[in-house]
Design a protein around this motif. Structure first.
Motif, PDB file in Angstrom:
ATOM      1  N   ASP A 224       0.981  -1.169  -0.022  1.00  0.00           N
ATOM      2  CA  ASP A 224      -0.112   0.026  -0.047  1.00  0.00           C
ATOM      3  C   ASP A 224       0.846   1.278   0.019  1.00  0.00           C
ATOM      4  O   ASP A 224       0.662   2.198  -0.902  1.00  0.00           O
ATOM      5  N   MET A 225       1.698   1.336   0.785  1.00  0.00           N
ATOM      6  CA  MET A 225       2.731   2.339   1.025  1.00  0.00           C
ATOM      7  C   MET A 225       3.389   2.532  -0.291  1.00  0.00           C
ATOM      8  O   MET A 225       3.717   3.816  -0.730  1.00  0.00           O
TER       9      MET A 225
ATOM     10  N   GLU B 193       7.639   6.462  -3.138  1.00  0.00           N
ATOM     11  CA  GLU B 193       7.789   5.975  -4.598  1.00  0.00           C
ATOM     12  C   GLU B 193       9.368   5.511  -4.711  1.00  0.00           C
ATOM     13  O   GLU B 193       9.631   4.812  -5.470  1.00  0.00           O
TER      14      GLU B 193
ATOM     15  N   ASN C 296       2.692   2.374  -3.148  1.00  0.00           N
ATOM     16  CA  ASN C 296       1.728   3.068  -4.041  1.00  0.00           C
ATOM     17  C   ASN C 296       1.612   4.391  -3.905  1.00  0.00           C
ATOM     18  O   ASN C 296       1.130   5.197  -4.743  1.00  0.00           O
ATOM     19  N   GLN C 297       1.904   4.817  -2.828  1.00  0.00           N
ATOM     20  CA  GLN C 297       1.761   6.462  -2.422  1.00  0.00           C
ATOM     21  C   GLN C 297       3.033   7.092  -3.031  1.00  0.00           C
ATOM     22  O   GLN C 297       4.179   6.611  -2.983  1.00  0.00           O
ATOM     23  N   PRO C 298       2.933   8.307  -3.568  1.00  0.00           N
ATOM     24  CA  PRO C 298       3.866   9.051  -3.888  1.00  0.00           C
ATOM     25  C   PRO C 298       5.119   9.350  -3.016  1.00  0.00           C
ATOM     26  O   PRO C 298       6.286   9.369  -3.386  1.00  0.00           O
TER      27      PRO C 298
END
Lengths: 654, 188
Positions: free
Chosen positions: A177-178, A185, A180-182
């Motif tokens: 999940d993390m 990245e 996928n966060q900007p």
């Protein structure tokens, strides 16, 4: 010689020649395609094949308190490896290995079997974070068990028993999940990142940069050489605004209780202490947390994983009366308001009771504050109306995030007519305003919001942004910390907030609501509050169950004018604000004691710290044995430190 | 029947192509084995190529007509070697393909059988007098290739066995195969 021309048809011969030519052209094309057209692709693939990047892990930065005392450190953690390319009978050794490493022998055999089809150079991780005696066992059995090896990695060492766990947070492997966060990245699966608290907020700073070793490997993946190494850049250490001595006092005050304690410097917004209870031990997560343990933490009704200082949204109860008083003063209603409290009053056809059943008699603003008279504030709320109350409460930051540099702060709720229509598609009822006047009804705030609002009132309207790091000590270019020095100003009439804070200083006096929290010699201004979770009648139905007990609040500061520290306490199930007040005064007392004990001005010696130069004259035998000449000299004498020894590090950091 | 072979008659272009392909092979071996324990294998390969070229010139001195005259003996020897491999061969990777030679080297009969088959097929069609291939000759030619092929399939070594087919096909095609026979061959 035989007649070739009559035997083989020329057509067929030519046809075969062209066939062979065609086949060769196809092969030549294939060669050209591999070597020229796609050479970049294949050379890259081949490059990857024969060099392997082995990460060199960067140690995370330490976390220190405002005086540089260690709160979070790293420690070398060893894992036990089972090498499989030795010629040992692994299954035969399994019993001894299991015994030494405190494992189950059958389990060891199962894992050897499970790895049987994997490449031999790949070792089995038998046990992570082994104990010193298990490490000793491996070292002592180098000859008998050459297949056992260890690998070292730095792990996070957090304070013992969940000390400061919510503020500091913890680290873990970065999740899908993390990634996928900007914000995440740039990370790779398997990277250890901050999951909560400061560890998460300042992860980029703390994390450092992993180095890598380029190893040459053969087609079987075995290392055959080394090409180069880029060194790891260790994470930067992070200095918090927390004062460890104050934090210890706050932890001791809240020990074993549900709730939160937050202390802040109202001039700067620096958080001096922050505790949430009950707590959890992040050291349990540093290696691996079992699913059962995790579920227990998540499903605990006391919510140990929540940082209640910034994540609990609760009715502020009577502490809200300070906001009401300032609002009433600004609107020129409160200063001349006289109310006769008979233990309750009727508004819009419904009776609203006062917490003192017998009533407070004749009440003015001052008495209403230190005696916390509900009827006075019902009347004031009725005169102000919800939108004027909401305007002041919103100006003081209630129902909004404070912007503190901790992840997942919540908003809370400050109701207004517009809020009701937007969320419930209903008109605001004037009767609802009455409950809001004593901090009940739909009002829901976090302790840090209340802390900031009262801090602003104590400073004449100066609104700071609470923060846990010192922005001026951050590395250059770290822009995220910029806004923590911003100050907003709420215009206030000085007579008003001076009057209100004077009244607040009587709360801990015999005529106030929390005389038992009084600390002789310390001028504390504050306000108690006790807020219902459910109505008193509902609670009676559940036989006064503890789970529905009222929350105790206290918010206070010292000294009364130009305060040095403001403290907010939420004591869930504490029933009455005076119990919360006692917790708050423990923290305030620890602060004042430390200020008194610590000399404000130390004469710093120009040479090595802790020593002093002394000049002297004395007589001693000279070259010819007489004692007629005086000698002079300078000595550096070690001095015992005069400064009283406070905490040297967070518990568990030695 | 014999005739003097001059080096001016030699197919130098063919040799050029062969050496070109060998050169590519050397390059591939060099780039595949660099930094491994097989590094330097391409030098060995060059030695082998040089030895091969030498052998080639030696062999070119032999009149192939003389070989053709003795081909039935070679053919019988190749069948015998294939049977020997089935009886006494060394088993490796689940197949018997090699015969262990004194001195530790391994000999793979199915490889030299290819050369014998080329000569045998060439001889067979050369001795055929008519332009069209009769069904009888078709089956005879098929048997010449089929017998060793079945023996190689028994090893089992499908890959090598399949390389025998183009030899038969090319011989039959140039020997005057009819379209019907071609169809029958491709179906068999």
């Amino acid at each position: 010689m035989f007649g070739r021309d009559e035997k083989v048809s020329a057509l067929r011969l030519t046809a075969s020649q062209y066939l062979i030519l065609g086949i060769f052209l196809i092969l030549a094309y294939g060669l050209w395609r591999l070597q020229v057209m796609q050479s970049d692709y294949y050379s890259l693939a081949a490059e990857r094949n024969h060099t392997r990047n082995v990460p060199v892990l960067a140690p995370r930065g330490k976390i220190l308190d405002r005086e540089g005392r260690i709160i979070v450190d790293n420690y070398p953690s060893f894992s036990a490896l089972l090498l499989r390319d030795s010629s040992r009978d692994l299954n035969g050794d399994a019993d001894l290995i299991a015994q030494g490493l405190h494992l189950n022998a059958d389990e060891v055999r199962t894992r050897i079997k499970r790895f049987a089809s994997m490449p031999q150079y790949q070792p089995i991780f038998l046990k992570e974070d082994i104990t010193p005696d298990e490490l000793q066992f491996i070292e002592a059995h180098r000859n008998e068990l050459p297949e056992l090896d260890t690998i070292m990695a730095h792990r996070r060492l957090y304070p013992r028993n969940g000390f400061m766990a919510h503020l500091v947070g913890y680290v873990g492997e970065v999740s899908e999940d993390m990634l996928n966060q900007p914000a995440f990245e740039l990370y790779n699966p398997g990277d250890v990142v901050g999951i909560s608290g400061v560890e998460r907020q300042y992860n980029t700073l703390l994390m450092g940069k992993n180095g890598s070793r380029q190893a040459l490997v053969d087609s079987h993946g075995r290392e055959v050489g080394r090409l180069g190494e880029t060194e790891a850049v260790p994470g930067k250490q992070l200095k918090l605004t927390i004062d460890l001595d104050l934090q210890i006092a706050a932890e001791e005050a809240l020990a074993g209780k549900n709730g939160a304690v937050v202390a802040m410097d109202p001039h700067t917004g620096e958080i001096l202490a922050m505790v949430s209870g009950p707590t959890f031990d992040p050291n349990d997560f540093a290696v691996r947390v079992s699913r059962d343990e995790w579920n227990k933490l998540v499903n605990d009704p006391d919510k140990p994983l929540l940082n209640k200082a910034i994540q609990a949204q609760l009715a502020p109860g009577s502490t809200f009366k300070i906001i009401m008083s300032v609002a009433g003063w600004q609107e020129h209603i409160a200063q001349d308001l006289h109310v006769n409290c008979t233990g309750g009053a009727e508004f819009y056809g419904r009776r609203f009771g006062c917490w003192v059943k017998g009533g407070h008699g004749a009440v003015t603003l001052e008495k209403a504050i230190y005696q916390s008279c509900d009827v006075f504030f019902y009347t004031l709320a009725n005169k102000l109306g919800i939108d004027r109350i909401a305007k002041y409460a919103t100006d003081f930051g209630l129902g909004q995030k404070t912007g503190i540099d901790l992840p997942n702060e919540v908003n809370g709720v400050m109701p207004s007519e517009e809020w009701k229509i937007r969320n419930f598609k209903q008109k605001w009822f004037a009767g609802e305003t009455i409950s809001v006047g004593i901090g009940q009804g739909a009002v829901a705030i976090t302790p840090v919001q209340l802390l900031r609002a009262i801090s602003a009132i104590s400073m004449g309207g100066r609104m700071v942004v609470p923060h846990v790091i010192n922005p001026t000590e951050m590395p250059p270019g770290y822009v995220e910390a910029g806004h923590y020095t911003e100050v907003k100003s709420v215009p206030l009439d000085p007579n008003g907030w001076n009057f209100v804070t004077d009244a607040m200083s009587r709360v801990l006096l015999p005529e106030g609501t929390a005389p038992s929290a009084h600390v002789p010699g310390i001028d504390i201004a504050g306000k108690t509050g006790s807020a219902q979770i459910v109505s008193l009648t509902t609670r009676a139905k559940f036989k006064n169950s503890d789970a529905l007990a009222q929350n105790g609040w206290f918010v206070g500061f010292t000294p009364r004018r130009n305060p040095d520290i403001v403290v907010c306490v939420l004591f869930q199930g504490g029933e009455h604000g005076r119990l919360a007040a006692r917790l708050a005064t423990q923290v305030i007392k620890a602060y004042v004691d430390k200020q008194k004990r610590t000399p404000q001005k130390m004469v710093e010696k120009p040479n090595a710290p802790g020593t002093v130069d002394i000049g002297g004259l004395w007589s001693a035998p000279d070259d010819d044995g007489d004692k007629d000449g005086l000698q002079a000299g300078r000595f550096a004498i070690d001095l015992p430190k005069k400064r009283p020894v406070l905490a040297t590090a967070a518990p568990g950091m030695n | 029947m014999s005739r003097y072979v001059s080096y001016r008659d030699f197919d130098w272009l063919l040799l050029g192509f062969v050496l070109l392909i060998c050169g590519l092979g050397v390059m591939e071996i060099q780039s595949a084995t660099v930094h491994t324990k097989f590094a330097g294998s391409h030098i060995k390969q060059i030695y082998w190529i040089l030895a091969g070229v030498g052998m080639m010139f030696l062999m070119s001195l032999v009149n192939y007509q003389a070989l053709l005259d003795q081909i039935h003996w070679f053919y019988i020897a190749s069948i015998a070697s294939l049977i020997a491999v089935l009886l006494f061969g060394t088993k490796a990777l689940g197949a018997k393909r090699w015969i262990k030679m004194p001195g530790g080297n391994h000999f793979q009969p199915s490889e030299w059988v290819k050369l014998v088959l080329i000569l045998a097929i060439a001889k067979f069609f050369a001795e055929m007098r008519q332009r069209e291939l009769s069904w009888g000759d078709f089956f005879k030619a098929g048997a010449i290739v089929g017998v060793p092929m079945l023996l190689v399939l028994r090893q089992p070594d499908l890959g090598t066995a399949l390389t025998y087919l183009p030899i038969a096909a090319m011989g039959m095609f140039l020997g005057g195969m009819q379209w019907k026979q071609g169809l029958a061959r491709s179906m068999s």
